[in-house]
Design a protein around this motif. Sequence first.
Motif, mmCIF file in Angstrom:
data_model
loop_
_atom_site.group_PDB
_atom_site.id
_atom_site.type_symbol
_atom_site.label_atom_id
_atom_site.label_comp_id
_atom_site.label_asym_id
_atom_site.label_seq_id
_atom_site.Cartn_x
_atom_site.Cartn_y
_atom_site.Cartn_z
ATOM 1 N N ALA A 151 0.808 -1.220 0.000
ATOM 2 C CA ALA A 151 0.000 0.000 0.000
ATOM 3 C C ALA A 151 0.841 1.269 0.000
ATOM 4 O O ALA A 151 0.355 2.331 0.381
ATOM 5 C CB ALA A 151 -0.959 -0.004 1.183
ATOM 6 N N GLY A 152 2.100 1.161 -0.411
ATOM 7 C CA GLY A 152 2.903 2.346 -0.615
ATOM 8 C C GLY A 152 3.584 2.876 0.632
ATOM 9 O O GLY A 152 3.552 2.258 1.696
ATOM 10 N N PRO A 153 4.200 4.046 0.514
ATOM 11 C CA PRO A 153 4.918 4.634 1.641
ATOM 12 C C PRO A 153 3.978 4.906 2.816
ATOM 13 O O PRO A 153 2.854 5.379 2.622
ATOM 14 C CB PRO A 153 5.473 5.942 1.064
ATOM 15 C CG PRO A 153 5.439 5.784 -0.417
ATOM 16 C CD PRO A 153 4.290 4.876 -0.703
ATOM 17 N N ALA A 154 4.456 4.620 4.017
ATOM 18 C CA ALA A 154 3.638 4.806 5.218
ATOM 19 C C ALA A 154 4.402 5.558 6.297
ATOM 20 O O ALA A 154 4.133 5.406 7.483
ATOM 21 C CB ALA A 154 3.170 3.442 5.742
ATOM 22 N N GLY A 155 5.370 6.360 5.875
ATOM 23 C CA GLY A 155 6.169 7.119 6.814
ATOM 24 C C GLY A 155 5.438 8.324 7.364
ATOM 25 O O GLY A 155 4.354 8.699 6.907
ATOM 26 N N ILE A 156 6.047 8.967 8.322
ATOM 27 C CA ILE A 156 5.417 10.104 8.989
ATOM 28 C C ILE A 156 5.095 11.229 8.011
ATOM 29 O O ILE A 156 4.099 11.934 8.168
ATOM 30 C CB ILE A 156 6.315 10.599 10.155
ATOM 31 C CG1 ILE A 156 5.610 11.664 10.983
ATOM 32 C CG2 ILE A 156 7.659 11.108 9.636
ATOM 33 C CD1 ILE A 156 4.450 11.152 11.781
#
Length: 338
Positions: A223-228
Amino acid sequence: MGEAPQVFYVNGYSKYGHETDENLVNDQNQLHDSWYEEVIDHDLKWSFSLNSVLHKGISEYQEIALLDTKRFGKALVIDGKMQSAEIDEFIYHECLIHPALLCHPNPKTVFIMGGGEGSAAREALKHKSMERVIMCDIDQEVVDFCRQYLTVNREAFSHKKLDLVINCAKAELEKRKEKFDIIVGDLADPVEGGPCYQLYTKSFYEKILKPKLNENGIFVTQAGPAGIFTHKEVFTSIYNTIKQVFKYVMVYTTHIPSFADTWGWVMASDQPFSISAEEMDKRIQTRIDGELLYLNGHWFHSSTIVNKAVFQSLQNETHVYTEENARFIHGHGVACRI
């Protein structure tokens, strides 16, 4: 002052076709101080020092590169986005495959959307209960050169339980009569003009994918980037879209070094996920041939707990993916450049 290093941009390819063998040889000869740069955003790039360029070109669907990087080994890049790197791809693929299969009571059939490099199939085939893994990738060229260059997956590509299909996953699921215990979205990130964004939409999940799951089936997708700073690009939207279709939806995340970010997955079913850390470890021991390098029960449970900012974004997200109202990460696919 030394010579400036050569910078290699995947998104800078000619739009007219494949690079010639002569050009590829010239690239190899100039790579003594060369870098690949992935454009993360308008004001941010992520650079890799290169040993060589193993392959680059434009297929019917995507821009493709296989790079030999000094830090991360062989790296597959599609439409300018890192898909996996030799040294840490086990993190991504263990996270993609094993939670869903371990949560399922007895997984026997898996349908993988995408996954052309073979790593997702490799992990699924480790499960002793597995009877059939279908890997459906749209791009024959990606599959061919991954089969040639990614030696770690040669056994998976030749496995008798693997059924390799070259087709659009949407079309393939539509025409098939059977249902599956697990459906996996090992797709490229949704970029404008890329081939994959329609496989993140509510209509696809609701009308095509879900009807192909068995009663206690599980769907999981990257589901892609999940960073802050990146989780609002597509991660929260994919989660909210899937939540419109399935009764039980779970997210989990972890850091992928070669991606330079935290990455997210969404797992969904109409049956609740109820497995303790101890039971997951037990199932890993009894169900899987070989040893997992990253995933265990306690890690998985911890990975489902996200920080306050991401949690609030997930709860407050209202966007639902449709063909007319999609979200994209930074970058463009071939269709936007031709």
